[in-house]
Design a protein around this motif. Structure first.
Motif, PDB file in Angstrom:
ATOM      1  N   GLU A  69      13.480  48.782   5.634  1.00  0.00           N
ATOM      2  CA  GLU A  69      12.191  48.207   6.017  1.00  0.00           C
ATOM      3  C   GLU A  69      11.821  47.035   5.119  1.00  0.00           C
ATOM      4  O   GLU A  69      11.262  46.046   5.580  1.00  0.00           O
ATOM      5  N   GLU A  70      12.132  47.155   3.811  1.00  0.00           N
ATOM      6  CA  GLU A  70      11.818  46.078   2.877  1.00  0.00           C
ATOM      7  C   GLU A  70      12.757  44.887   3.032  1.00  0.00           C
ATOM      8  O   GLU A  70      12.359  43.740   2.834  1.00  0.00           O
ATOM      9  N   SER A  71      14.011  45.145   3.380  1.00  0.00           N
ATOM     10  CA  SER A  71      14.988  44.060   3.418  1.00  0.00           C
ATOM     11  C   SER A  71      15.380  43.626   4.831  1.00  0.00           C
ATOM     12  O   SER A  71      16.338  42.878   4.990  1.00  0.00           O
ATOM     13  N   LEU A  72      14.647  44.057   5.841  1.00  0.00           N
ATOM     14  CA  LEU A  72      15.001  43.717   7.228  1.00  0.00           C
ATOM     15  C   LEU A  72      15.044  42.210   7.492  1.00  0.00           C
ATOM     16  O   LEU A  72      16.010  41.728   8.103  1.00  0.00           O
ATOM     17  N   PRO A  73      14.053  41.415   7.044  1.00  0.00           N
ATOM     18  CA  PRO A  73      14.155  39.969   7.305  1.00  0.00           C
ATOM     19  C   PRO A  73      15.417  39.343   6.708  1.00  0.00           C
ATOM     20  O   PRO A  73      16.076  38.526   7.354  1.00  0.00           O
ATOM     21  N   ARG A  74      15.778  39.750   5.485  1.00  0.00           N
ATOM     22  CA  ARG A  74      16.982  39.200   4.865  1.00  0.00           C
ATOM     23  C   ARG A  74      18.232  39.657   5.608  1.00  0.00           C
ATOM     24  O   ARG A  74      19.165  38.883   5.820  1.00  0.00           O
ATOM     25  N   LEU A  75      18.271  40.916   6.043  1.00  0.00           N
ATOM     26  CA  LEU A  75      19.437  41.424   6.772  1.00  0.00           C
ATOM     27  C   LEU A  75      19.627  40.710   8.105  1.00  0.00           C
ATOM     28  O   LEU A  75      20.757  40.425   8.516  1.00  0.00           O
ATOM     29  N   LEU A  76      18.528  40.405   8.788  1.00  0.00           N
ATOM     30  CA  LEU A  76      18.632  39.662  10.052  1.00  0.00           C
ATOM     31  C   LEU A  76      19.130  38.240   9.812  1.00  0.00           C
ATOM     32  O   LEU A  76      19.960  37.726  10.574  1.00  0.00           O
ATOM     33  N   GLU A  77      18.650  37.619   8.739  1.00  0.00           N
ATOM     34  CA  GLU A  77      19.114  36.272   8.405  1.00  0.00           C
ATOM     35  C   GLU A  77      20.590  36.306   7.974  1.00  0.00           C
ATOM     36  O   GLU A  77      21.374  35.429   8.341  1.00  0.00           O
ATOM     37  N   GLU A  78      20.974  37.331   7.229  1.00  0.00           N
ATOM     38  CA  GLU A  78      22.371  37.493   6.819  1.00  0.00           C
ATOM     39  C   GLU A  78      23.274  37.633   8.047  1.00  0.00           C
ATOM     40  O   GLU A  78      24.340  37.017   8.122  1.00  0.00           O
ATOM     41  N   LYS A  79      22.846  38.423   9.014  1.00  0.00           N
ATOM     42  CA  LYS A  79      23.631  38.616  10.238  1.00  0.00           C
ATOM     43  C   LYS A  79      23.831  37.283  10.958  1.00  0.00           C
ATOM     44  O   LYS A  79      24.940  36.958  11.396  1.00  0.00           O
ATOM     45  N   LYS A  80      22.774  36.489  11.041  1.00  0.00           N
ATOM     46  CA  LYS A  80      22.851  35.189  11.709  1.00  0.00           C
ATOM     47  C   LYS A  80      23.794  34.246  10.960  1.00  0.00           C
ATOM     48  O   LYS A  80      24.629  33.573  11.568  1.00  0.00           O
ATOM     49  N   GLN A  81      23.687  34.219   9.615  1.00  0.00           N
ATOM     50  CA  GLN A  81      24.549  33.347   8.822  1.00  0.00           C
ATOM     51  C   GLN A  81      26.016  33.763   8.932  1.00  0.00           C
ATOM     52  O   GLN A  81      26.899  32.907   9.044  1.00  0.00           O
ATOM     53  N   LEU A  82      26.292  35.064   8.929  1.00  0.00           N
ATOM     54  CA  LEU A  82      27.676  35.530   9.040  1.00  0.00           C
ATOM     55  C   LEU A  82      28.264  35.205  10.417  1.00  0.00           C
ATOM     56  O   LEU A  82      29.450  34.872  10.524  1.00  0.00           O
ATOM     57  N   GLU A  83      27.462  35.295  11.467  1.00  0.00           N
ATOM     58  CA  GLU A  83      27.946  34.917  12.803  1.00  0.00           C
ATOM     59  C   GLU A  83      28.298  33.436  12.842  1.00  0.00           C
ATOM     60  O   GLU A  83      29.334  33.053  13.403  1.00  0.00           O
ATOM     61  N   ASN A  84      27.471  32.599  12.235  1.00  0.00           N
ATOM     62  CA  ASN A  84      27.762  31.164  12.184  1.00  0.00           C
ATOM     63  C   ASN A  84      29.029  30.892  11.373  1.00  0.00           C
ATOM     64  O   ASN A  84      29.855  30.056  11.757  1.00  0.00           O
ATOM     65  N   LEU A  85      29.197  31.596  10.257  1.00  0.00           N
ATOM     66  CA  LEU A  85      30.397  31.418   9.439  1.00  0.00           C
ATOM     67  C   LEU A  85      31.651  31.865  10.184  1.00  0.00           C
ATOM     68  O   LEU A  85      32.698  31.224  10.080  1.00  0.00           O
ATOM     69  N   ARG A  86      31.565  32.962  10.941  1.00  0.00           N
ATOM     70  CA  ARG A  86      32.722  33.416  11.726  1.00  0.00           C
ATOM     71  C   ARG A  86      33.134  32.355  12.737  1.00  0.00           C
ATOM     72  O   ARG A  86      34.326  32.101  12.933  1.00  0.00           O
ATOM     73  N   ASP A  87      32.150  31.749  13.390  1.00  0.00           N
ATOM     74  CA  ASP A  87      32.457  30.691  14.360  1.00  0.00           C
ATOM     75  C   ASP A  87      33.112  29.494  13.675  1.00  0.00           C
ATOM     76  O   ASP A  87      34.072  28.923  14.181  1.00  0.00           O
ATOM     77  N   ASP A  88      32.603  29.107  12.490  1.00  0.00           N
ATOM     78  CA  ASP A  88      33.171  27.977  11.758  1.00  0.00           C
ATOM     79  C   ASP A  88      34.596  28.268  11.295  1.00  0.00           C
ATOM     80  O   ASP A  88      35.480  27.424  11.396  1.00  0.00           O
ATOM     81  N   VAL A  89      34.826  29.472  10.792  1.00  0.00           N
ATOM     82  CA  VAL A  89      36.154  29.833  10.295  1.00  0.00           C
ATOM     83  C   VAL A  89      37.146  29.939  11.452  1.00  0.00           C
ATOM     84  O   VAL A  89      38.315  29.575  11.311  1.00  0.00           O
TER      85      VAL A  89
END
Length: 196
Positions: free
Chosen positions: A109-129
């Motif tokens: 509950e405390e880290s949900l915004p960061r986890l959602l942003e992390e998920k988005k950044q990792l998806e973008n990195l997967r596409d780039d790689v």
């Protein structure tokens, strides 16, 4: 029985033709299987493909990979019988399609915004790689954003590390232990040994 053979001199094959023939021969051969060991505490050995060996070894390296679970609704329903609060937190991870480990689940509950942003950044990195051509260079793109990804090699906070939960449950205890390692001995002494 007599077989006619030609003893006429043959043209020597060029070195590039020979190299091409040898490389085709290598490409047509099957990659040999290897004897694989998986696990640190409970070792499990099997014969497998070298690619499987590489992935398995990466998964064993705890500093590189953090195991995360993808919950199903069935898992969450089973959890409700034992721990309704944990099931509620798992439902949050399931609703947002977040792979998560149990330490992060405790504080979701405390880290949900960061986890959602992390998920988005990792998806973008997967596409780039995935767009990097075979043969490299295998480097992150210069515009890669990893600000929300945790744990991170250069991070200065405890967010997303195994220490995060300990600090949240027992504030200040980690810093006290870092300053005075003998404190661990006093904490262990609090628990009586069995049989005494």
């Amino acid at each position: 029985v007599f077989f006619a053979t030609s003893f006429a001199p043959q043209r020597p094959a060029s070195s590039s033709t020979m190299a091409l023939a040898r490389s085709f021969r290598r490409c047509s051969q099957k990659v040999p299987d290897v004897f694989m060991q998986f696990g640190l505490e409970q070792q499990f050995r099997f014969v497998s493909h070298p690619g499987i060996m590489v992935v398995s070894k990466l998964l064993e390296m705890r500093t590189i990979v953090r195991m995360r679970a993808n919950f199903s609704q069935e898992n969450i329903d089973r959890m409700k019988a034992f721990d309704p609060d944990l099931a509620r937190k798992a439902q949050i991870a399931y609703d947002h399609k977040l792979p998560i480990n149990f330490q992060q689940l405790e504080l979701i509950e405390e880290s949900l915004p960061r986890l959602l942003e992390e998920k988005k950044q990792l998806e973008n990195l997967r596409d780039d790689v995935a767009q990097i051509p075979a043969g490299g260079p295998y480097e992150l793109p210069p515009n890669a954003d990893t600000s929300a990804v945790r744990p991170h090699p250069d991070q200065t906070d405890l967010e997303g590390t195994w220490q995060m939960l300990a600090e949240a449950k027992y504030p200040g205890k980690l810093e006290a232990i870092r300053n005075d390692p003998k404190m661990l001995d006093s904490n262990i002494a609090m628990y009586p040994e069995k049989g005494k």
